[in-house]
Motif scaffolding. Structure first.
Motif, PDB file in Angstrom:
ATOM      1  N   VAL A  73      -3.991  35.752  67.816  1.00  0.00           N
ATOM      2  CA  VAL A  73      -3.607  36.122  67.275  1.00  0.00           C
ATOM      3  C   VAL A  73      -1.651  37.556  68.532  1.00  0.00           C
ATOM      4  N   GLU A  74      -1.098  37.639  67.206  1.00  0.00           N
ATOM      5  CA  GLU A  74      -0.168  37.594  67.387  1.00  0.00           C
ATOM      6  C   GLU A  74       0.674  39.062  67.787  1.00  0.00           C
ATOM      7  N   SER A  75      -0.813  40.302  67.727  1.00  0.00           N
ATOM      8  CA  SER A  75      -0.192  42.125  67.613  1.00  0.00           C
ATOM      9  C   SER A  75      -2.286  42.368  67.713  1.00  0.00           C
ATOM     10  N   LYS A  76      -2.526  43.525  67.774  1.00  0.00           N
ATOM     11  CA  LYS A  76      -3.517  44.310  68.036  1.00  0.00           C
ATOM     12  C   LYS A  76      -4.228  44.438  66.531  1.00  0.00           C
ATOM     13  N   HIS A  77      -3.588  44.235  65.467  1.00  0.00           N
ATOM     14  CA  HIS A  77      -3.823  44.091  64.012  1.00  0.00           C
ATOM     15  C   HIS A  77      -3.438  43.014  63.732  1.00  0.00           C
TER      16      HIS A  77
END
Length: 360
Positions: free
Chosen positions: A69-73
């Motif tokens: 993943v590249e962010s939390k969402h």
């Protein structure tokens, strides 16, 4: 399956089947040509506010996991695909593509003729669209999303710190990708992530060795309020700008940007190093570009150009330890040909501390 429709502002309608959350939403419709890396694309903050079309005909075959993943969402507003694999096969998979969309309340369409859709986008260039439940609707509102609102949604809201390395780097977050943080940690850095609106004085108080200005969503011309801070940073610290960060550095020094016909979004964009002639394959995700003719040759040298359309891909200041690139040297998804950019940045940090440059 429930039928859904993508209606473009240009009049075309594309039929598909709903996946994820069955709710209507509008935004700019863009496409990515990568064959793999759909999870990284979904979570790339630079896609905030956009409806992402996958060119590759099948997604979801290796599922979704907790690492890539590249962010939390999930960052995209919606997804448009041809075929989706509902029974993924990979030892790290914890859920399916469509399950992840539903959990995040992100809508999408599958079984869409994505080839025809991409042809329409390339024909009309910048295209807004809306996912709707009824194709017969005669009127649609084409919402405009302010770039500052997109950045607010994508960026951190408070200071975060990672690592305990030798070099302290402040990462000014306009919507950074986690792989940028990972690359800095691999270069023996302590990283302090600060929101995009952090003042220069507050950054000074953190006593960084260098500053990285991140990627992010939206039109850089709508973020002019932050240019004085960007310029002050570059005049004080070794600075690296990536994607939106590259554009902001150029604007801070009098450059200009423009909207591209349909952007660069994919993991196979060839970029030539102007000084060596060597071509590197790069990962890219941007809809705006810096105009090369707007760059002052007395201040900056051109470092990289795109092989396909010869657009500007990188600059370096002649006197200051400042460099920026339009592509993503951290990749993910994509090749790692240009990961040396991070090493060059750290070498500038070492030089500014009175050390000796060591070529990687």
């Amino acid at each position: 399956m429930t039928k859904g429709y993508l209606v473009l502002e240009t009049g075309e309608t594309f039929e598909g089947d709903w996946i994820g959350a069955e709710r209507e939403i509008s935004g700019e419709v863009v496409f990515n040509t990568s064959m793999t890396g759909y999870q990284e694309m979904l979570t790339d903050p630079s896609y905030t506010g956009q409806l992402l079309t996958f060119c590759y005909p099948i997604v979801g075959n290796y599922g979704m996991n907790k690492d890539d993943v590249e962010s939390k969402h999930i960052a995209v507003s919606a997804v448009i695909t041809s075929d989706i694999c509902e029974e993924p096969s990979h030892y790290q998979s914890t859920s399916s593509f469509s399950e992840e969309l539903k959990q995040a309340n992100i809508p999408g369409l599958q079984n869409v003729d994505t080839r025809s859709l991409v042809n329409a986008i390339r024909k009309h260039q910048t295209v807004k669209g809306k996912l709707v439940k009824e194709a017969s609707q005669s009127t649609h509102r084409w919402e405009y999303k302010n770039s500052l609102d997109l950045v607010k949604h994508a960026a951190v809201t408070s200071i975060e710190s990672y690592g305990d390395g030798t070099f302290h780097v402040v990462l000014v977050d306009f919507g950074f990708k986690k792989s940028i943080l990972d690359a800095l940690l691999q270069e023996n850095c302590k990283v302090t992530i600060v929101p995009y609106h952090t003042s220069f004085e507050d950054i000074q108080a953190m006593d960084p060795d260098g500053v990285l200005i991140s990627n992010g969503p939206g039109d850089p011309m709508e973020l002019l309020a932050f240019l004085p801070t960007v310029k002050a940073i570059t005049k004080t610290y070794p600075t690296l700008g990536i994607c939106l960060g590259h554009q902001l550095i150029a604007l801070a020094y009098g450059g200009k940007t423009k909207k591209m016909p349909f952007g660069h979004r994919g993991s196979n964009h060839p970029v030539k190093d102007v000084s060596t002639g060597k071509v590197h394959m790069t990962s890219q995700n941007h809809g705006y570009v810096v105009l090369e003719e707007s760059i002052d040759p007395q201040q900056f040298q051109i470092t990289f150009r795109n092989v396909n359309d010869r657009t500007l891909e990188g600059i370096r200041h002649w006197m200051l330890p400042v460099q920026s690139v339009q592509f993503h040297p951290e990749a993910h998804p994509g090749p790692s040909d240009t990961e040396f950019i991070f090493n060059h940045f750290i070498q500038q940090v070492i030089l500014s501390r009175g050390g000796t440059y060591v070529e990687a």
